[in-house]
Write a protein that holds these residues in place. Sequence first.
Motif, short mmCIF file in Angstrom:
data_model
loop_
_atom_site.label_atom_id
_atom_site.label_comp_id
_atom_site.label_asym_id
_atom_site.label_seq_id
_atom_site.Cartn_x
_atom_site.Cartn_y
_atom_site.Cartn_z
N ASN A 1 8.54 5.79 -7.02
CA ASN A 1 7.70 4.63 -7.38
C ASN A 1 8.12 3.31 -6.74
O ASN A 1 7.51 2.28 -7.01
CB ASN A 1 7.59 4.44 -8.91
N ASP A 2 9.14 3.33 -5.87
CA ASP A 2 9.46 2.12 -5.10
C ASP A 2 8.29 1.78 -4.19
O ASP A 2 7.68 2.66 -3.60
CB ASP A 2 10.69 2.36 -4.19
N LYS A 3 8.01 0.47 -4.09
CA LYS A 3 7.04 0.00 -3.10
C LYS A 3 7.84 -0.39 -1.86
O LYS A 3 8.76 -1.20 -1.97
CB LYS A 3 6.28 -1.22 -3.62
N ILE A 4 7.52 0.20 -0.73
CA ILE A 4 8.30 -0.08 0.47
C ILE A 4 7.42 -0.37 1.68
O ILE A 4 6.23 -0.02 1.70
CB ILE A 4 9.25 1.09 0.82
N THR A 25 0.81 -1.21 0.00
CA THR A 25 0.00 0.00 0.00
C THR A 25 0.85 1.27 0.00
O THR A 25 0.30 2.35 0.11
CB THR A 25 -0.94 0.03 1.22
N CYS A 26 2.17 1.14 -0.10
CA CYS A 26 3.03 2.32 -0.01
C CYS A 26 3.94 2.48 -1.20
O CYS A 26 4.71 1.60 -1.53
CB CYS A 26 3.89 2.25 1.24
N LYS A 27 3.87 3.65 -1.78
CA LYS A 27 4.71 3.95 -2.93
C LYS A 27 5.40 5.27 -2.67
O LYS A 27 4.77 6.23 -2.23
CB LYS A 27 3.82 4.03 -4.17
N VAL A 28 6.70 5.33 -2.95
CA VAL A 28 7.44 6.58 -2.79
C VAL A 28 7.08 7.50 -3.96
O VAL A 28 7.25 7.12 -5.12
CB VAL A 28 8.97 6.31 -2.79
#
Length: 85
Positions: free
Chosen positions: A58-61, A21-24
């Motif tokens: 757009n990294d998922k972290i 649920t997290c995108k930079v």
Amino acid sequence: GGEASFYKTDVTKKNQIEENTCKVIEKYEKAFLLETDTSDKILCNCPKNYDISQLEINDKITVYFNGKILETYPAQIKKTTKIKK
């Protein structure tokens, strides 16, 4: 057995934003902006001694943190302890 249940509380789960649920979406000098799958934005401080160049837009972290999310706009996480890509 009321006392025992206190020790079973899963603190880690409560203080974690799920990876999917997290995108930079933006990077700053010592912080970054995340977007959740519901388009909420969260401004997150980097953990101590974290090299922000490891993060790409757009990294998922997954972000682990202590304390609560401040209900500002955007919301804020101050005490980030770990970032997992």
